[in-house]
Motif scaffolding. Structure first.
Motif, mmCIF file in Angstrom:
data_model
loop_
_atom_site.group_PDB
_atom_site.id
_atom_site.type_symbol
_atom_site.label_atom_id
_atom_site.label_comp_id
_atom_site.label_asym_id
_atom_site.label_seq_id
_atom_site.Cartn_x
_atom_site.Cartn_y
_atom_site.Cartn_z
ATOM 1 N N ALA A 55 0.831 -1.213 0.000
ATOM 2 C CA ALA A 55 0.000 0.000 0.000
ATOM 3 C C ALA A 55 0.863 1.259 0.000
ATOM 4 O O ALA A 55 0.546 2.231 -0.700
ATOM 5 C CB ALA A 55 -0.941 0.000 1.203
ATOM 6 N N ILE A 56 1.942 1.255 0.744
ATOM 7 C CA ILE A 56 2.860 2.405 0.757
ATOM 8 C C ILE A 56 3.492 2.598 -0.620
ATOM 9 O O ILE A 56 3.625 3.726 -1.099
ATOM 10 C CB ILE A 56 3.946 2.236 1.840
ATOM 11 N N LEU A 57 3.864 1.501 -1.270
ATOM 12 C CA LEU A 57 4.443 1.601 -2.618
ATOM 13 C C LEU A 57 3.431 2.165 -3.613
ATOM 14 O O LEU A 57 3.771 3.027 -4.436
ATOM 15 C CB LEU A 57 4.930 0.236 -3.092
ATOM 16 N N ILE A 58 2.187 1.702 -3.550
ATOM 17 C CA ILE A 58 1.149 2.202 -4.459
ATOM 18 C C ILE A 58 0.866 3.669 -4.190
ATOM 19 O O ILE A 58 0.804 4.494 -5.108
ATOM 20 C CB ILE A 58 -0.120 1.343 -4.345
ATOM 21 N N GLY A 59 0.673 4.013 -2.912
ATOM 22 C CA GLY A 59 0.397 5.403 -2.559
ATOM 23 C C GLY A 59 1.551 6.326 -2.906
ATOM 24 O O GLY A 59 1.355 7.423 -3.422
ATOM 25 N N GLY A 60 2.761 5.884 -2.639
ATOM 26 C CA GLY A 60 3.930 6.693 -2.969
ATOM 27 C C GLY A 60 4.084 6.898 -4.465
ATOM 28 O O GLY A 60 4.451 7.984 -4.928
ATOM 29 N N THR A 61 3.773 5.857 -5.220
ATOM 30 C CA THR A 61 3.837 5.984 -6.678
ATOM 31 C C THR A 61 2.807 6.986 -7.184
ATOM 32 O O THR A 61 3.113 7.811 -8.055
ATOM 33 C CB THR A 61 3.608 4.616 -7.339
ATOM 34 N N LEU A 62 1.594 6.935 -6.637
ATOM 35 C CA LEU A 62 0.569 7.905 -7.032
ATOM 36 C C LEU A 62 0.992 9.331 -6.693
ATOM 37 O O LEU A 62 0.800 10.258 -7.483
ATOM 38 C CB LEU A 62 -0.759 7.568 -6.354
ATOM 39 N N ILE A 63 1.573 9.515 -5.529
ATOM 40 C CA ILE A 63 2.026 10.847 -5.125
ATOM 41 C C ILE A 63 3.139 11.338 -6.044
ATOM 42 O O ILE A 63 3.127 12.489 -6.499
ATOM 43 C CB ILE A 63 2.474 10.846 -3.654
ATOM 44 N N LEU A 64 4.097 10.472 -6.335
ATOM 45 C CA LEU A 64 5.201 10.869 -7.215
ATOM 46 C C LEU A 64 4.719 11.176 -8.628
ATOM 47 O O LEU A 64 5.210 12.109 -9.272
ATOM 48 C CB LEU A 64 6.278 9.791 -7.244
ATOM 49 N N LEU A 65 3.761 10.396 -9.124
ATOM 50 C CA LEU A 65 3.195 10.682 -10.444
ATOM 51 C C LEU A 65 2.507 12.045 -10.463
ATOM 52 O O LEU A 65 2.646 12.812 -11.412
ATOM 53 C CB LEU A 65 2.204 9.599 -10.849
ATOM 54 N N ALA A 66 1.762 12.335 -9.420
ATOM 55 C CA ALA A 66 1.064 13.620 -9.352
ATOM 56 C C ALA A 66 2.058 14.775 -9.281
ATOM 57 O O ALA A 66 1.867 15.809 -9.929
ATOM 58 C CB ALA A 66 0.136 13.657 -8.142
ATOM 59 N N LEU A 67 3.115 14.595 -8.515
ATOM 60 C CA LEU A 67 4.105 15.668 -8.385
ATOM 61 C C LEU A 67 4.908 15.862 -9.665
ATOM 62 O O LEU A 67 5.303 16.973 -10.001
ATOM 63 C CB LEU A 67 5.052 15.375 -7.218
ATOM 64 N N SER A 68 5.144 14.769 -10.389
ATOM 65 C CA SER A 68 5.960 14.880 -11.598
ATOM 66 C C SER A 68 5.171 15.430 -12.787
ATOM 67 O O SER A 68 5.764 15.959 -13.716
ATOM 68 C CB SER A 68 6.558 13.529 -11.968
ATOM 69 N N GLN A 69 3.849 15.296 -12.779
ATOM 70 C CA GLN A 69 3.064 15.770 -13.909
ATOM 71 C C GLN A 69 2.730 17.250 -13.833
ATOM 72 O O GLN A 69 2.369 17.836 -14.842
ATOM 73 C CB GLN A 69 1.773 14.961 -14.028
ATOM 74 N N LYS A 70 2.845 17.850 -12.669
ATOM 75 C CA LYS A 70 2.607 19.283 -12.561
ATOM 76 C C LYS A 70 3.954 19.978 -12.728
ATOM 77 O O LYS A 70 4.917 19.637 -12.037
ATOM 78 C CB LYS A 70 1.981 19.629 -11.210
ATOM 79 N N PRO A 71 4.049 20.969 -13.631
ATOM 80 C CA PRO A 71 5.351 21.573 -13.929
ATOM 81 C C PRO A 71 6.110 22.105 -12.710
ATOM 82 O O PRO A 71 7.278 21.854 -12.556
ATOM 83 C CB PRO A 71 5.000 22.711 -14.882
ATOM 84 N N GLY A 72 5.434 22.804 -11.821
ATOM 85 C CA GLY A 72 6.117 23.345 -10.654
ATOM 86 C C GLY A 72 6.029 22.453 -9.442
ATOM 87 O O GLY A 72 6.596 22.743 -8.402
#
Length: 75
Positions: free
Chosen positions: A38-55
């Motif tokens: 669950a931590i891996l899935i949640g962390g991946t979702l967070i990283l994807l969200a942070l990487s897709q927004k330019p700033g």
């Protein structure tokens, strides 16, 4: 913008639900396997969200993301 907010909110919620699972597994002296996934899935979702927004997201934008996601689904 909603997909980034949705990924961020979902990742935070999944990681938040994993914390009691980790504590329960540690109290029972078991390996927290499901909580680790669950931590891996949640962390991946967070990283994807942070990487897709330019700033990226700032700490002040996280509550706004929750409000946007909840408002979108409860209209």
């Amino acid at each position: 913008m909603l997909t980034q907010d949705l990924m961020l909110v979902a990742g935070i919620i999944v990681c938040g639900f994993a914390i009691p699972s980790i504590l329960g597994a540690m109290a029972d002296k078991r390996a927290p396997r499901i909580a680790s996934i669950a931590i891996l899935i949640g962390g991946t979702l967070i990283l994807l969200a942070l990487s897709q927004k330019p700033g990226g997201h700032t700490w002040h934008e996280i509550p706004e993301a929750f409000v946007h996601v909840v408002a979108h689904y409860f209209r």
